[in-house]
Design a protein around this motif. Sequence first.
Motif, PDB file in Angstrom:
ATOM      1  N   GLU A 125       0.841  -1.193  -0.045  1.00  0.00           N
ATOM      2  CA  GLU A 125      -0.065  -0.098  -0.096  1.00  0.00           C
ATOM      3  C   GLU A 125       0.915   1.191  -0.033  1.00  0.00           C
ATOM      4  OE1 GLU A 125      -2.764   2.157   3.218  1.00  0.00           O
ATOM      5  OE2 GLU A 125      -2.998  -0.016   3.164  1.00  0.00           O
ATOM      6  N   ARG A 126       1.810   1.462   0.784  1.00  0.00           N
ATOM      7  CA  ARG A 126       2.535   2.510   0.790  1.00  0.00           C
ATOM      8  C   ARG A 126       3.536   2.856  -0.130  1.00  0.00           C
ATOM      9  NH1 ARG A 126      -0.201   4.727   4.410  1.00  0.00           N
ATOM     10  NH2 ARG A 126      -0.301   4.098   6.653  1.00  0.00           N
ATOM     11  N   TYR A 127       4.165   1.858  -0.836  1.00  0.00           N
ATOM     12  CA  TYR A 127       4.889   2.043  -2.063  1.00  0.00           C
ATOM     13  C   TYR A 127       4.165   1.699  -3.448  1.00  0.00           C
ATOM     14  CZ  TYR A 127       8.546   2.552   1.528  1.00  0.00           C
ATOM     15  OH  TYR A 127       9.206   3.047   2.359  1.00  0.00           O
ATOM     16  N   GLY A 128       3.127   1.318  -3.389  1.00  0.00           N
ATOM     17  CA  GLY A 128       2.266   1.397  -4.526  1.00  0.00           C
ATOM     18  C   GLY A 128       2.919   0.233  -5.578  1.00  0.00           C
ATOM     19  N   ILE A 129       3.298  -0.942  -4.934  1.00  0.00           N
ATOM     20  CA  ILE A 129       3.852  -1.927  -5.636  1.00  0.00           C
ATOM     21  C   ILE A 129       2.894  -3.207  -5.815  1.00  0.00           C
ATOM     22  CG2 ILE A 129       6.173  -1.239  -5.203  1.00  0.00           C
ATOM     23  CD1 ILE A 129       6.327  -3.313  -3.105  1.00  0.00           C
ATOM     24  N   ALA A 130       3.104  -4.255  -6.654  1.00  0.00           N
ATOM     25  CA  ALA A 130       2.280  -5.439  -6.405  1.00  0.00           C
ATOM     26  C   ALA A 130       2.582  -6.422  -5.341  1.00  0.00           C
ATOM     27  CB  ALA A 130       2.896  -6.130  -7.998  1.00  0.00           C
ATOM     28  N   LYS A 131       1.522  -7.166  -5.067  1.00  0.00           N
ATOM     29  CA  LYS A 131       1.639  -8.062  -4.001  1.00  0.00           C
ATOM     30  C   LYS A 131       2.878  -9.097  -3.993  1.00  0.00           C
ATOM     31  CE  LYS A 131      -0.478 -11.301  -1.179  1.00  0.00           C
ATOM     32  NZ  LYS A 131      -2.018 -11.991  -0.721  1.00  0.00           N
ATOM     33  N   GLU A 132       3.238  -9.435  -5.269  1.00  0.00           N
ATOM     34  CA  GLU A 132       4.429 -10.274  -5.311  1.00  0.00           C
ATOM     35  C   GLU A 132       5.641  -9.642  -4.914  1.00  0.00           C
ATOM     36  OE1 GLU A 132       1.952  -9.886  -7.783  1.00  0.00           O
ATOM     37  OE2 GLU A 132       1.147 -11.726  -7.186  1.00  0.00           O
ATOM     38  N   GLU A 133       6.024  -8.271  -5.564  1.00  0.00           N
ATOM     39  CA  GLU A 133       6.975  -7.499  -5.236  1.00  0.00           C
ATOM     40  C   GLU A 133       7.100  -7.479  -3.677  1.00  0.00           C
ATOM     41  OE1 GLU A 133      10.505  -5.583  -5.391  1.00  0.00           O
ATOM     42  OE2 GLU A 133       9.767  -7.078  -6.771  1.00  0.00           O
ATOM     43  N   ALA A 134       6.087  -7.153  -3.068  1.00  0.00           N
ATOM     44  CA  ALA A 134       6.058  -6.708  -1.579  1.00  0.00           C
ATOM     45  C   ALA A 134       6.547  -8.047  -0.746  1.00  0.00           C
ATOM     46  CB  ALA A 134       4.642  -6.286  -1.133  1.00  0.00           C
ATOM     47  N   GLU A 135       5.935  -9.191  -1.461  1.00  0.00           N
ATOM     48  CA  GLU A 135       6.177 -10.444  -0.484  1.00  0.00           C
ATOM     49  C   GLU A 135       7.874 -10.609  -0.715  1.00  0.00           C
ATOM     50  OE1 GLU A 135       3.394 -13.164  -2.318  1.00  0.00           O
ATOM     51  OE2 GLU A 135       2.157 -12.913  -0.751  1.00  0.00           O
ATOM     52  N   LYS A 136       8.454 -10.586  -1.875  1.00  0.00           N
ATOM     53  CA  LYS A 136       9.856 -10.698  -2.115  1.00  0.00           C
ATOM     54  C   LYS A 136      10.381  -9.668  -1.134  1.00  0.00           C
ATOM     55  CE  LYS A 136      13.286 -10.289  -5.850  1.00  0.00           C
ATOM     56  NZ  LYS A 136      14.091  -9.518  -4.976  1.00  0.00           N
ATOM     57  N   GLN A 137      10.208  -8.591  -1.197  1.00  0.00           N
ATOM     58  CA  GLN A 137      10.792  -7.513  -0.290  1.00  0.00           C
ATOM     59  C   GLN A 137      10.815  -7.968   1.220  1.00  0.00           C
ATOM     60  OE1 GLN A 137      10.021  -3.412  -0.871  1.00  0.00           O
ATOM     61  NE2 GLN A 137      10.135  -3.500  -2.974  1.00  0.00           N
ATOM     62  N   VAL A 138       9.464  -8.467   1.689  1.00  0.00           N
ATOM     63  CA  VAL A 138       9.487  -8.762   3.081  1.00  0.00           C
ATOM     64  C   VAL A 138      10.455 -10.238   3.241  1.00  0.00           C
ATOM     65  CG1 VAL A 138       7.822  -9.596   4.607  1.00  0.00           C
ATOM     66  CG2 VAL A 138       7.373  -7.707   3.219  1.00  0.00           C
ATOM     67  N   ASP A 139      10.356 -10.838   2.341  1.00  0.00           N
ATOM     68  CA  ASP A 139      11.103 -12.350   2.542  1.00  0.00           C
ATOM     69  C   ASP A 139      12.679 -12.117   2.400  1.00  0.00           C
ATOM     70  OD1 ASP A 139       9.043 -13.974   2.438  1.00  0.00           O
ATOM     71  OD2 ASP A 139       8.961 -14.297   0.449  1.00  0.00           O
ATOM     72  N   ASP A 140      13.159 -10.879   1.434  1.00  0.00           N
ATOM     73  CA  ASP A 140      14.412 -10.628   1.816  1.00  0.00           C
ATOM     74  C   ASP A 140      14.810  -9.879   3.013  1.00  0.00           C
ATOM     75  OD1 ASP A 140      14.846 -11.444  -0.970  1.00  0.00           O
ATOM     76  OD2 ASP A 140      14.716  -9.581  -1.861  1.00  0.00           O
ATOM     77  N   PHE A 141      13.696  -9.140   3.546  1.00  0.00           N
ATOM     78  CA  PHE A 141      14.047  -8.532   4.885  1.00  0.00           C
ATOM     79  C   PHE A 141      14.341  -9.864   5.836  1.00  0.00           C
ATOM     80  CE2 PHE A 141      12.172  -6.946   8.849  1.00  0.00           C
ATOM     81  CZ  PHE A 141      12.996  -6.130   9.084  1.00  0.00           C
ATOM     82  N   CYS A 142      13.342 -10.623   5.764  1.00  0.00           N
ATOM     83  CA  CYS A 142      13.439 -11.734   6.872  1.00  0.00           C
ATOM     84  C   CYS A 142      14.752 -12.547   6.671  1.00  0.00           C
ATOM     85  CB  CYS A 142      12.263 -12.698   6.532  1.00  0.00           C
ATOM     86  SG  CYS A 142      12.118 -14.064   7.587  1.00  0.00           S
ATOM     87  N   ASN A 143      15.309 -12.755   5.563  1.00  0.00           N
ATOM     88  CA  ASN A 143      16.400 -13.510   5.466  1.00  0.00           C
ATOM     89  C   ASN A 143      17.803 -12.614   6.018  1.00  0.00           C
ATOM     90  OD1 ASN A 143      15.332 -15.537   4.312  1.00  0.00           O
ATOM     91  ND2 ASN A 143      15.391 -14.761   2.189  1.00  0.00           N
ATOM     92  N   LYS A 144      17.595 -11.454   5.690  1.00  0.00           N
ATOM     93  CA  LYS A 144      18.791 -10.287   6.340  1.00  0.00           C
ATOM     94  C   LYS A 144      18.692 -10.205   7.874  1.00  0.00           C
ATOM     95  CE  LYS A 144      18.846  -7.609   2.342  1.00  0.00           C
ATOM     96  NZ  LYS A 144      18.321  -6.267   1.468  1.00  0.00           N
ATOM     97  N   CYS A 145      17.590 -10.659   8.542  1.00  0.00           N
ATOM     98  CA  CYS A 145      17.602 -10.379   9.914  1.00  0.00           C
ATOM     99  C   CYS A 145      18.297 -11.364  10.588  1.00  0.00           C
ATOM    100  CB  CYS A 145      16.299 -10.501  10.478  1.00  0.00           C
ATOM    101  SG  CYS A 145      15.108  -8.961  10.112  1.00  0.00           S
ATOM    102  N   ASN A 146      19.175 -12.117  10.210  1.00  0.00           N
ATOM    103  CA  ASN A 146      19.838 -13.329  10.902  1.00  0.00           C
ATOM    104  C   ASN A 146      20.807 -12.663  11.585  1.00  0.00           C
ATOM    105  OD1 ASN A 146      18.133 -15.262  10.112  1.00  0.00           O
ATOM    106  ND2 ASN A 146      19.677 -15.642   8.156  1.00  0.00           N
TER     107      ASN A 146
END
Length: 66
Positions: free
Chosen positions: A45-66
Amino acid sequence: MNWDQIKGNWNQVKGKAQQQWGQLTNDDLDIIEGNREEFVGRVQERYGIAKEEAEKQVDDFCNKCN
C-alpha cells in the motif's frame, strides 16, 4: 531468522523495518505486530507495488534479519 522468530522479536525488528521502509509509520508497525500478511499489505500500500514484489521484499528482509 524465520517469521516466527521475527514475530516473537517484533519490537526489536520493527526499527530495522522502518529503516528499510521509511514510509511505514509507527502506527503501521504497531498494527502489523509481526503479522506477515499485514506487513506485506502495508508495504504494498505505502509503496504502490504489486503484492508479489512486496512479498519478495519482506522475504528478503526476513533473510537479512539473521
